[in-house]
Design an enzyme around this catalytic site. Structure first.
Site, PDB file in Angstrom:
ATOM      1  N   ASN A 161       3.802  -1.944   3.354  1.00 50.60           N
ATOM      2  CA  ASN A 161       4.894  -1.857   2.321  1.00 50.60           C
ATOM      3  C   ASN A 161       5.730  -1.054   2.224  1.00 50.60           C
ATOM      4  OD1 ASN A 161       6.208  -1.034  -0.486  1.00 50.60           O
ATOM      5  ND2 ASN A 161       4.335   0.470  -0.628  1.00 50.60           N
ATOM      6  N   HIS A 196       1.177  -0.542  -7.428  1.00 50.52           N
ATOM      7  CA  HIS A 196       2.168   1.045  -7.329  1.00 50.52           C
ATOM      8  C   HIS A 196       1.931   2.167  -7.697  1.00 50.52           C
ATOM      9  CE1 HIS A 196       2.998   3.202  -3.923  1.00 50.52           C
ATOM     10  NE2 HIS A 196       2.340   3.002  -3.843  1.00 50.52           N
ATOM     11  N   GLY A 218       2.022   2.317   4.102  1.00 48.64           N
ATOM     12  CA  GLY A 218       4.358   2.839   3.514  1.00 48.64           C
ATOM     13  C   GLY A 218       4.506   2.697   4.446  1.00 48.64           C
ATOM     14  N   GLY A 219       4.796   4.589   4.996  1.00 47.59           N
ATOM     15  CA  GLY A 219       5.668   5.277   5.753  1.00 47.59           C
ATOM     16  C   GLY A 219       5.095   4.938   7.924  1.00 47.59           C
ATOM     17  N   GLU A 233       3.951   4.904  -7.342  1.00 46.20           N
ATOM     18  CA  GLU A 233       5.716   4.414  -7.279  1.00 46.20           C
ATOM     19  C   GLU A 233       6.096   3.913  -8.725  1.00 46.20           C
ATOM     20  OE1 GLU A 233       6.434   4.731  -3.648  1.00 46.20           O
ATOM     21  OE2 GLU A 233       5.238   6.323  -2.973  1.00 46.20           O
ATOM     22  N   SER A 282      -1.318   7.795   3.855  1.00 43.45           N
ATOM     23  CA  SER A 282      -1.040   7.687   5.194  1.00 43.45           C
ATOM     24  C   SER A 282      -1.703   7.653   6.789  1.00 43.45           C
ATOM     25  CB  SER A 282      -1.210   9.433   5.643  1.00 43.45           C
ATOM     26  OG  SER A 282      -0.612  10.012   3.837  1.00 43.45           O
ATOM     27  N   GLU A 288      -5.662   3.704  -3.355  1.00 41.00           N
ATOM     28  CA  GLU A 288      -4.468   4.681  -2.964  1.00 41.00           C
ATOM     29  C   GLU A 288      -4.600   6.020  -3.139  1.00 41.00           C
ATOM     30  OE1 GLU A 288      -1.474   2.672  -0.463  1.00 41.00           O
ATOM     31  OE2 GLU A 288      -0.797   2.682  -2.873  1.00 41.00           O
ATOM     32  N   LYS A 292       8.756  -0.335   1.170  1.00 36.76           N
ATOM     33  CA  LYS A 292       9.101   0.508  -0.625  1.00 36.76           C
ATOM     34  C   LYS A 292      10.764  -0.271  -0.301  1.00 36.76           C
ATOM     35  CE  LYS A 292       5.337   3.170  -0.078  1.00 36.76           C
ATOM     36  NZ  LYS A 292       5.076   4.789  -0.412  1.00 36.76           N
ATOM     37  N   GLY A 320       1.871   8.968   1.500  1.00 41.64           N
ATOM     38  CA  GLY A 320       3.015   9.707   1.792  1.00 41.64           C
ATOM     39  C   GLY A 320       3.047  11.720   2.151  1.00 41.64           C
TER      40      GLY A 320
END
Ligand code: PGA
Length: 254
Positions: free
Chosen positions: A9, A105, A239-240, A107, A218, A176, A11, A182
């Protein structure tokens, strides 16, 4: 061991299209390398880059083992077309070659105020229009502080609302926990494995859905192996770490 799935993802990243294409090319190149589980990889870039990444994807698709590399979007609207400024519908995404869409998601729930009712509408239309849905669920820290049973009740309620009226469909669920996204704080793999087993049972019993369930929050090259060693964890939503080529390649080759 069964094949595992890793969803990237991206983002609102990376900053330029050139960087997005570079990231795509590096990941594709790594797909040809050795993979312990024969990982299925799904990349979900921002809308703005989808067309060019889809173009690059079509060029390399033949040289990638079937079924193990696909593209997805990070959201899709609940109406197919019309006066809905800035929205993008699932059919539009299908026409670009998208196979998957991430919905619900945290967010989107937080910043775009996607409620469970909205997510349910999006899930239904995306499935009807032929996209495979990656539905995200997970509890806030305040819920988890009340214990694992409270977290399970919360997740069950989300699934019930988000998947109301959905059965026998291509749904993948990503668990999640919000406090792990994150933040560098990740769920204990054994606890995550238990929650994912619970989600699987719930989906079979209530929706007749035999869904893959992923863990997200994470995940990186160092901890991914601790998660995917569990049978109930079918893979990861990343993600990150999916923006760092070396890190992501480590994840998909673990
Ligand atoms: P993270 O994000 O890997 O950066 O924690 C996961 C996600 O939001 O899907």
């Amino acid at each position: 061991m069964a094949r595992k799935m890793v969803v990237a993802n991206w983002k609102e990243n990376p900053r330029t299209e050139a960087q997005a294409l570079k990231l795509f090319a590096a990941i594709h190149a790594a797909m040809g390398g050795p993979q312990k589980h024969g990982t299925d990889v799904v990349l979900c870039p921002p809308f703005i880059y989808l067309e060019d990444i889809a173009h690059a994807f079509r060029k390399v698709k033949k040289s990638t083992p079937a079924g193990c590399f696909a593209l997805g979007a990070q959201d899709a609207f609940w109406e197919e077309r019309g006066a809905f400024t800035s929205e993008v519908g699932p059919k539009m995404l299908r026409s670009l070659g998208m196979e998957y869409v991430i919905l619900g998601h945290s967010e989107r729930r937080k910043y775009a105020h996607d409620t469970d009712a909205i997510i349910n509408k999006k899930v239904k239309l995306a499935l009807k229009d032929g996209l495979k849905v990656i539905l995200c669920v997970g509890e806030a820290p305040a819920v988890r502080e009340r214990g694992a049973a409270a977290a399970r009740r919360f997740v069950k309620a989300q699934l019930k609302k988000d998947l109301a009226g959905v059965s026998k469909a291509s749904v993948i669920v990503a668990y999640e926990p919000l406090w792990a996204i994150g933040t560098g704080h990740f769920d204990e793999p054994a606890d995550a494995a238990e929650m994912l087993a619970f989600i699987k049972d719930f989906l079979i019993e209530t929706c007749g859905l035999k869904a893959k369930v992923l863990y997200g929050g994470s995940v990186d090259g160092r901890n991914v192996g601790d998660y995917i060693q569990y049978k109930s964890i079918d893979g990861a939503l990343v993600g990150g770490a999916s923006l760092n080529t070396k890190e992501f390649i480590k994840i998909i080759t673990t």
